[in-house]
Each structure stands twice: as structure tokens, then as C-alpha cells.
Design an enzyme around this catalytic site. Structure first.
Site, PDB file in Angstrom:
ATOM      1  N   PHE A 143     -24.673 -39.730 -85.141  1.00 20.26           N
ATOM      2  CA  PHE A 143     -24.730 -38.927 -83.926  1.00 20.26           C
ATOM      3  C   PHE A 143     -26.182 -38.820 -83.443  1.00 20.26           C
ATOM      4  CE2 PHE A 143     -24.651 -35.077 -81.354  1.00 20.26           C
ATOM      5  CZ  PHE A 143     -23.518 -35.293 -80.585  1.00 20.26           C
ATOM      6  N   ASP A 212     -23.916 -33.350 -92.201  1.00 21.02           N
ATOM      7  CA  ASP A 212     -23.606 -32.780 -90.887  1.00 21.02           C
ATOM      8  C   ASP A 212     -22.088 -32.588 -90.818  1.00 21.02           C
ATOM      9  OD1 ASP A 212     -23.117 -32.160 -88.236  1.00 21.02           O
ATOM     10  OD2 ASP A 212     -24.482 -33.676 -87.422  1.00 21.02           O
ATOM     11  N   TYR A 237     -18.657 -24.565 -82.170  1.00 15.93           N
ATOM     12  CA  TYR A 237     -18.013 -24.541 -80.851  1.00 15.93           C
ATOM     13  C   TYR A 237     -16.883 -25.553 -80.716  1.00 15.93           C
ATOM     14  CZ  TYR A 237     -21.535 -28.200 -80.015  1.00 15.93           C
ATOM     15  OH  TYR A 237     -22.337 -29.321 -80.102  1.00 15.93           O
ATOM     16  N   LYS A 238     -16.649 -26.354 -81.740  1.00 19.46           N
ATOM     17  CA  LYS A 238     -15.565 -27.331 -81.678  1.00 19.46           C
ATOM     18  C   LYS A 238     -14.294 -26.706 -82.253  1.00 19.46           C
ATOM     19  CE  LYS A 238     -18.833 -31.175 -82.248  1.00 19.46           C
ATOM     20  NZ  LYS A 238     -18.834 -31.677 -80.861  1.00 19.46           N
ATOM     21  N   ARG A 382     -11.674 -40.376 -76.565  1.00 19.56           N
ATOM     22  CA  ARG A 382     -11.358 -39.575 -77.750  1.00 19.56           C
ATOM     23  C   ARG A 382     -10.289 -38.541 -77.394  1.00 19.56           C
ATOM     24  NH1 ARG A 382     -16.161 -37.014 -80.915  1.00 19.56           N
ATOM     25  NH2 ARG A 382     -16.225 -35.759 -79.036  1.00 19.56           N
TER      26      ARG A 382
END
Length: 407
Positions: A143, A212, A237-238, A382
Site C-alpha cells: 500500500f 499493517d 474507518y473500514k 473492488r
């Protein structure tokens, strides 16, 4: 545009999806969220989770009663000072941590910056050869924030006595590597790394791993304690539904906390933060990872989302994520869609990646059909499968709509 329900077109029908929803033991948890448009197929909860009703209530209470009513006294009377650590204790069972090992604070980027520096210094202390360069390994496909943070640390540290060298040759060979930074779940393919084996392999090579967990927390059953992980970070926040820009978390295993010297010294990490004239003396425990004044409103929303997931339980959440993922792969396969996501347990169940050369245009057209998905260049769509809010009918409608648009 209408949903496909003709058995001659798709063996798996909307009726099949409805049957899955009818027997889903977690279906009622969807009622815990603010969902103004029940027809919207929101398949992007892996980027931003939906809004928990308890977050709205909690924010209203903090704003109207605590902030407006008790003002500055709220730091003491309502426990604002220790909210980052209490939030961490609420999160701990979801990722297999112990109380006192997590602080919820700042952004994922800040947390990773701290932990990579911590890992570098821990390795120097353990290695004893303080003069040689420190080698940090990260995949070239990792990422972006993780790669940027490492590159930035290399620039900051390399003019000193101990330069930091970044390698991107892959993580198959860890010979000569001192620090490894990697995601538990690949943000493109949803591939799940073997955290136990990979942590042990790095340790055996003399390297410290910074994990991560941003695409894993709240959707994968993680056991940091059992895996022997020392350092980890991730966002809320996911799948934890903490809200846009919600604070991230830092995990530091209890056994190494006293050895940690983190690079951002702030007054919330000070042992006696109100003794203003003293030199910096880091507090005990994971609290030494804190920096400046925490954002109470963001933390309040994050705690609401975290507590909701904790009430459900990570095993139940991960179980539904796997069922959603396998269902999506079945439907995608029958529709002839090109998919790079493997079946569980090889992949997380958190999202399914569909490939198409016209991904950008397809994302736009899906949105016009009230199907929201994420896109990653150059060709990935996605489909997020956030277990507490995603229905099987949402997955079916999203994939069949995509197939209709491609046809």
C-alpha cells in the site's frame, strides 16, 4: 436496469441470495446502522464503513452534554484524557491483543512512522552492531502509505551515522533484512498473509515485522498475541465503521513496551503531562506511543464502531465475511467475470477484486445503477463485503449488474 433472476442466465439467482440473507445469523445487526436508501448496494465498506446509529448518539451526547455542558472539565470528569487507551482496550479482543497493548490515536501514516522507527531502534539494540546500515524490506506492491513512510524515514535517517536502506526485491529472501513492513491483507487481491508463519520466519532471520492491519481489523480473526507479533498498526474507518478519517491504532506487545523509544514526543506521552517544566519522561506502557492532544469527537465515533464489532464478536464477523466472499466468487465465476481473489482461507473475505480494462467507466456506470464499488488502477474493481452491513442480495445485484454492463 433490473436484476437477473432467470435461471437460464445465472444458476445462482436473486432468490438464492435472499435465502442466504434469511438464514444469516448476523442479518439483524444491519439494523444498527443508518441506512437511508435500502436499495443502494453499498459494496465499498472496505474503504469507508457505514454509520453506526450508536456513533450518532454518542457524538450527540459528547457534543451537547460534555463539550457544551461541562467544557474543559470533561477531560477529567468524562475520561477524555485516557480515551485513546480505553478505546484500545475495547479493540484488543478483535485483534487478539491484551489490555494495555493498544492506543487509538492519530492516522495510520503517523502510527506506521512511529512503529518503523521503533523497529529500527529495537533492532539496533538487539543486534549490537550499531554502525552498519539498517535494511528495511517492503514489497513494491505494498500500500502506498507504507512505502512512502519507509522512503521518508530512509531520507531522514540516512544522513546520520546509521543509514536506512530500503529494499523491494520481495519478501521471499529475508537474508540481511532487519525490519519487514507488510500488510496482513493485500489491498488489491484480498490475499491473506500467514501471520504466524511469516512473523516466525522474519524472527528466525533476525528481523522485526511491523504488520499493517488496515484491511484486516474487524473482518479477519487475528491473534497477535498467539502469533508473536511485536508491532502493528491499522485503521478504524473500514470494517470497524469508525467514520471518515477515524483515528488509527498502534499495537505494541507488552514484553517490548519498556524498550520502545518512539520518535514523536508529545505531552500526552509524558509521565506527568501537567508538570509543564520537566524534561520529557515517557509514561509506562503503550501510552508512551501517544503524541499530542487526541481528537475526542473522532475517538468517540471510533469507539462506537469498535464496540459494535466487539459486541458481535470477530469469529462471527469473519465467518460471514468468508461466506460472502465464497458466494461472490461463485456468482462471479458463473458470470464469466475475471477475478484475482482466491477462496478463503487464502483470501480474507473482506473484498473481491474483479478485473476489466474499462474499470473506471464501469465504476461510474455502476454508481448510476445505485451500486457503489471501489476502483484501483489500472483495472481493478473492488467489491467490498463488510459483514455487518452487506447482504447477499447486494453482492448478487452488484455482480449481475456489472455483467450486464459488460455484455
Amino acid at each position: 436496469m433490473t436484476d437477473r433472476t432467470d435461471d437460464d442466465v445465472a444458476m445462482i439467482t436473486r432468490a438464492d441470495a435472499e435465502a442466504c440473507d434469511a438464514t444469516d445469523p448476523l442479518a439483524h445487526w444491519r439494523d444498527e446502522f443508518v441506512i437511508p436508501d435500502d436499495h443502494l448496494a453499498y459494496l465499498d465498506g472496505n474503504s469507508l464503513g457505514r454509520t453506526p446509529k450508536r456513533a450518532v448518539d454518542a457524538l450527540r451526547h459528547v457534543v451537547e452534554q460534555q463539550w457544551a455542558g461541562d467544557l474543559i472539565a470533561s477531560w477529567w470528569e468524562h475520561g477524555w484524557l485516557d480515551l485513546p487507551l480505553r478505546a484500545g482496550d475495547t479493540l484488543a479482543p478483535l485483534i487478539g491483543a491484551l489490555p494495555g497493548e493498544i492506543a487509538v490515536h492519530d492516522s495510520t501514516t503517523v502510527c506506521l512512522f512511529q512503529l518503523v522507527n521503533v523497529a529500527i531502534d529495537l533492532h539496533r539494540t538487539r543486534d549490537g552492531d550499531v554502525g552498519r546500515p539498517i535494511v528495511v524490506a517492503v514489497e513494491a506492491t505494498e500500500f502506498p502509505t507504507d512505502r512512502y513512510v519507509i522512503d521518508g524515514i530512509s531520507v531522514l535517517r540516512s544522513p546520520g551515522d546509521v543509514p536506512v536502506v530500503v529494499v523491494r526485491h520481495g519478501l521471499d529472501d529475508l537474508q540481511g533484512v532487519d525490519v519487514v513492513v507488510r500488510s496482513l491483507v493485500d489491498y488489491r487481491t484480498a490475499r491473506l498473509a500467514a501471520i504466524v508463519e511469516e512473523t516466525r520466519r522474519a524472527n528466525d532471520a533476525g528481523a522485526i515485522t511491523v504488520w499493517d492491519l488496515s484491511h484486516a481489523a474487524g473482518v479477519v480473526a487475528v491473534d497477535l498475541e498467539g502469533a508473536g507479533v511485536e508491532l502493528a498498526a491499522g485503521c478504524t474507518y473500514k470494517f470497524l465503521n469508525g467514520g471518515p478519517g477515524a483515528p488509527a491504532f498502534t499495537y505494541v506487545r507488552r514484553s517490548v513496551q519498556d524498550d520502545v523509544v518512539q520518535p514523536i514526543w508529545g505531552w500526552f506521552a509524558q509521565r506527568d503531562q501537567f508538570a509543564m517544566d520537566r524534561a520529557f519522561d515517557p509514561r509506562d506502557g503503550v501510552g508512551r506511543m501517544l503524541n499530542g492532544t487526541p481528537g475526542i469527537l473522532g475517538l468517540t465515533a471510533a469507539v462506537a464502531g469498535i464496540s459494535l464489532a466487539a459486541d458481535v464478536g470477530i469469529d462471527a464477523i469473519a465467518g460471514k465475511a468468508a461466506r460472502l466472499s465464497d458466494f461472490a466468487l461463485d456468482v462471479a465465476g458463473e458470470l464469466g467475470l475475471t477475478c484475482s481473489t482466491l477462496r478463503t482461507p487464502a483470501s480474507s473475505g473482506g473484498h473481491v477484486s474483479i478485473h476489466h480494462d474499462d474499470a473506471t467507466e464501469l465504476q461510474r456506470r455502476l454508481a448510476s445503477e445505485r451500486v457503489i464499488v471501489d476502483k484501483r488502477d489500472p483495472d481493478v474493481l473492488r467489491f467490498g463485503l463488510s459483514p455487518l452491513t452487506t447482504r447477499f442480495v447486494d453482492v448478487h445485484r452488484g455482480l449481475t449488474t456489472l455483467a450486464d454492463l459488460i455484455a
